[in-house]
Design a protein around this motif. Sequence first.
Motif: not given
Length: 218
Positions: A163-164, A168-169, A175-176, A184-186
Amino acid sequence: MKDNALTGVWVVNVDQRRSRREPDRVEEVLDLTRSLAGVVLGFERTAGDEVQGLLAEPSAVTDLVAGLARLDAARRFEEPGWRIGIGLGDVEDRTVASTREARGSAYLSARQAIDEAARAPARLALRSARRDDVAPGHLAEAALILFRTLLTRRTDKGWEVVDAMADGATQAQVAERLGVSESAVSQRLGRAGWREGVRGAELVTSLLAAVQDRGGSG
């Protein structure tokens, strides 16, 4: 064909599985369908734990399948909690106000599909009213089964990070926002099958559109 008929439209039947052992979840599905684009006749409870609606756009079918997979993920089901029957065909009268009142080959195809979904992979089946749609319809059905299977395995944290990324982020921005590292996001995106989900949605919608373009009348 009557002048006020609709041709090449999608009827989707969604039926709750294990309904005798679990609370009624129909309202969750009805809430989900209210945000869909391309709805011709809104989804309603038709019988027991089954809901039905009429859609004009292939992308709406894709979005509905994705939304149902997400509901299952929220409940932490390891397999689909809903049977899905998708029918392509015609509707005899576009002036009816309710899917309960509508008739046509799209409804017959959807009924056949929901019956067959009980034994189908991912509890999903697609049927077209046209005999010459069997081959392309089979490919679209196969893509839908793979797409649903992928999304059903996505966790809450997976949906959160997907969702985040949807607006387009960048991964750094996500991550921020989530208070975690880019690594961790990856990793979460990889486990969630983010890229595969995006490509899967494109493939499903494209194949559904190809079947629809051939026409829905039998």
